[in-house]
Design a protein around this motif. Structure first.
Motif, PDB file in Angstrom:
ATOM      1  N   TRP A  70       0.782  -1.168  -0.003  1.00 24.58           N
ATOM      2  CA  TRP A  70      -0.173   0.153  -0.048  1.00 24.58           C
ATOM      3  C   TRP A  70       0.746   1.144  -0.038  1.00 24.58           C
ATOM      4  O   TRP A  70       0.693   2.194  -0.788  1.00 24.58           O
ATOM      5  CB  TRP A  70      -0.980  -0.045   1.201  1.00 24.58           C
ATOM      6  CG  TRP A  70      -1.768   1.132   1.191  1.00 24.58           C
ATOM      7  CD1 TRP A  70      -1.859   1.850   2.329  1.00 24.58           C
ATOM      8  CD2 TRP A  70      -2.717   1.412   0.286  1.00 24.58           C
ATOM      9  NE1 TRP A  70      -2.927   3.111   1.905  1.00 24.58           N
ATOM     10  CE2 TRP A  70      -3.422   2.587   0.525  1.00 24.58           C
ATOM     11  CE3 TRP A  70      -3.129   1.162  -1.103  1.00 24.58           C
ATOM     12  CZ2 TRP A  70      -4.384   3.458  -0.250  1.00 24.58           C
ATOM     13  CZ3 TRP A  70      -4.022   1.836  -1.885  1.00 24.58           C
ATOM     14  CH2 TRP A  70      -4.667   3.102  -1.195  1.00 24.58           C
ATOM     15  N   GLN A  74       0.711   4.208  -2.888  1.00 23.18           N
ATOM     16  CA  GLN A  74       0.529   5.902  -2.417  1.00 23.18           C
ATOM     17  C   GLN A  74       1.784   6.748  -3.154  1.00 23.18           C
ATOM     18  O   GLN A  74       1.396   7.834  -3.666  1.00 23.18           O
ATOM     19  CB  GLN A  74       0.654   5.949  -0.803  1.00 23.18           C
ATOM     20  CG  GLN A  74      -0.846   5.162  -0.371  1.00 23.18           C
ATOM     21  CD  GLN A  74      -0.936   5.597   0.934  1.00 23.18           C
ATOM     22  OE1 GLN A  74      -0.030   4.990   1.858  1.00 23.18           O
ATOM     23  NE2 GLN A  74      -2.077   6.043   1.694  1.00 23.18           N
ATOM     24  N   ARG A  77       1.194   7.040  -6.764  1.00 23.45           N
ATOM     25  CA  ARG A  77       0.116   7.908  -6.919  1.00 23.45           C
ATOM     26  C   ARG A  77       0.771   9.449  -6.685  1.00 23.45           C
ATOM     27  O   ARG A  77       0.392  10.202  -7.579  1.00 23.45           O
ATOM     28  CB  ARG A  77      -1.005   7.573  -6.050  1.00 23.45           C
ATOM     29  CG  ARG A  77      -1.699   6.466  -6.652  1.00 23.45           C
ATOM     30  CD  ARG A  77      -3.202   6.506  -6.092  1.00 23.45           C
ATOM     31  NE  ARG A  77      -3.905   5.337  -6.362  1.00 23.45           N
ATOM     32  CZ  ARG A  77      -4.386   4.759  -7.588  1.00 23.45           C
ATOM     33  NH1 ARG A  77      -4.181   5.282  -8.443  1.00 23.45           N
ATOM     34  NH2 ARG A  77      -4.848   3.590  -7.519  1.00 23.45           N
ATOM     35  N   SER A  95      -9.572  -1.954  -9.631  1.00 22.75           N
ATOM     36  CA  SER A  95      -9.786  -1.197  -8.407  1.00 22.75           C
ATOM     37  C   SER A  95      -9.133  -0.002  -8.437  1.00 22.75           C
ATOM     38  O   SER A  95      -8.341   0.380  -9.061  1.00 22.75           O
ATOM     39  CB  SER A  95      -8.926  -2.091  -7.314  1.00 22.75           C
ATOM     40  OG  SER A  95      -9.056  -1.161  -6.047  1.00 22.75           O
ATOM     41  N   ASP A  96     -10.041   1.093  -7.741  1.00 23.68           N
ATOM     42  CA  ASP A  96      -9.440   2.525  -7.957  1.00 23.68           C
ATOM     43  C   ASP A  96      -8.383   2.656  -6.619  1.00 23.68           C
ATOM     44  O   ASP A  96      -7.762   3.746  -6.441  1.00 23.68           O
ATOM     45  CB  ASP A  96     -10.573   3.464  -7.670  1.00 23.68           C
ATOM     46  CG  ASP A  96     -11.353   3.389  -6.649  1.00 23.68           C
ATOM     47  OD1 ASP A  96     -10.887   2.387  -5.637  1.00 23.68           O
ATOM     48  OD2 ASP A  96     -12.453   4.096  -6.455  1.00 23.68           O
ATOM     49  N   ASN A  97      -8.545   1.779  -5.660  1.00 29.07           N
ATOM     50  CA  ASN A  97      -7.411   1.595  -4.577  1.00 29.07           C
ATOM     51  C   ASN A  97      -7.495   3.251  -3.820  1.00 29.07           C
ATOM     52  O   ASN A  97      -6.503   3.404  -3.602  1.00 29.07           O
ATOM     53  CB  ASN A  97      -6.102   1.225  -4.978  1.00 29.07           C
ATOM     54  CG  ASN A  97      -5.975  -0.300  -4.964  1.00 29.07           C
ATOM     55  OD1 ASN A  97      -7.005  -0.959  -5.120  1.00 29.07           O
ATOM     56  ND2 ASN A  97      -4.906  -0.854  -5.098  1.00 29.07           N
ATOM     57  N   ILE A  98      -8.580   3.522  -3.400  1.00 32.82           N
ATOM     58  CA  ILE A  98      -8.544   4.984  -2.550  1.00 32.82           C
ATOM     59  C   ILE A  98      -8.074   4.343  -1.382  1.00 32.82           C
ATOM     60  O   ILE A  98      -7.522   5.370  -0.502  1.00 32.82           O
ATOM     61  CB  ILE A  98      -9.749   5.674  -2.493  1.00 32.82           C
ATOM     62  CG1 ILE A  98     -10.032   5.946  -4.167  1.00 32.82           C
ATOM     63  CG2 ILE A  98      -9.891   6.567  -1.634  1.00 32.82           C
ATOM     64  CD1 ILE A  98     -11.413   6.552  -4.343  1.00 32.82           C
ATOM     65  N   THR A  99      -8.572   3.504  -0.719  1.00 32.00           N
ATOM     66  CA  THR A  99      -8.144   2.869   0.552  1.00 32.00           C
ATOM     67  C   THR A  99      -7.399   1.535   0.342  1.00 32.00           C
ATOM     68  O   THR A  99      -7.337   0.718  -0.359  1.00 32.00           O
ATOM     69  CB  THR A  99      -9.411   2.556   1.341  1.00 32.00           C
ATOM     70  OG1 THR A  99     -10.369   1.789   0.978  1.00 32.00           O
ATOM     71  CG2 THR A  99     -10.261   4.079   1.786  1.00 32.00           C
ATOM     72  N   LYS A 100      -6.540   1.077   1.435  1.00 35.66           N
ATOM     73  CA  LYS A 100      -5.857  -0.048   1.575  1.00 35.66           C
ATOM     74  C   LYS A 100      -6.704  -1.224   1.352  1.00 35.66           C
ATOM     75  O   LYS A 100      -7.607  -1.353   2.031  1.00 35.66           O
ATOM     76  CB  LYS A 100      -4.891  -0.339   2.643  1.00 35.66           C
ATOM     77  CG  LYS A 100      -4.069  -1.218   2.747  1.00 35.66           C
ATOM     78  CD  LYS A 100      -3.008  -1.406   3.942  1.00 35.66           C
ATOM     79  CE  LYS A 100      -4.114  -1.538   5.310  1.00 35.66           C
ATOM     80  NZ  LYS A 100      -2.997  -1.562   6.390  1.00 35.66           N
TER      81      LYS A 100
END
Length: 160
Positions: A70, A74, A77, A95-100
């Motif tokens: 993760w 980050q 990004r 997945s947009d992987n906004i959260t872990k």
């Protein structure tokens, strides 16, 4: 663990130059970035083993493998590295992987690679972040051989 040098190398690998031209319009740059994100795939192992510490010998102060994964996502990004993200465990999904991501059960890497083959046949690069424990190594190798793009692997685990 993934070092800043590795992240820098990955950024250089994933980011294509614009042919040396510095006069691209903002619209062309945005189109290029959108195209690059479609072609650069980040494949994330979210199997159960990713919840384990990176190195058991350091005790409870050691981050988990999913924490390192993760952190890497980050950092990428924050550096505006263009990519699409696909998480996999027993199945693969965008997945947009906004959260872990939450860790799940198995590590069906073969299924994930076949998913990418059918979903993005024009993929230029796949970068896999994993602890290296697929459910079926032979099936994963066979699936990888069907892809026409390179697969780069970032290992997250103990230095054994």
């Amino acid at each position: 663990m993934i070092q800043n040098k590795s992240l820098s190398l990955l950024k250089n690998h994933l980011t294509n130059s614009a042919g040396g031209s510095t006069s691209l319009s903002l619209r062309n740059r945005n189109e290029l970035r959108a195209q690059q994100s479609q072609e650069n795939i980040l494949l994330l192992d979210i199997s159960g083993s990713m919840a384990e510490p990176v190195n058991h010998s350091f005790g409870s102060n050691t981050p988990s493998r999913i924490d390192i994964l993760w952190s890497t996502v980050q950092k990428m990004r924050s550096q505006n590295i263009p990519f699409r993200t696909c998480n996999f465990s027993y199945n693969a999904e965008w997945s947009d992987n906004i959260t872990k991501p939450e860790v799940q059960s198995s590590t069906d890497l073969a299924n994930a690679l076949d998913f990418l083959l059918h979903e993005v046949p024009s993929a230029k690069k796949i970068t896999l972040i994993t602890d290296g424990y697929p459910d079926n190594r032979q099936a994963a190798l066979e699936a990888a051989s069907r892809l026409t793009c390179p697969i780069n692997v970032l290992y997250v685990g103990p230095d054994e």
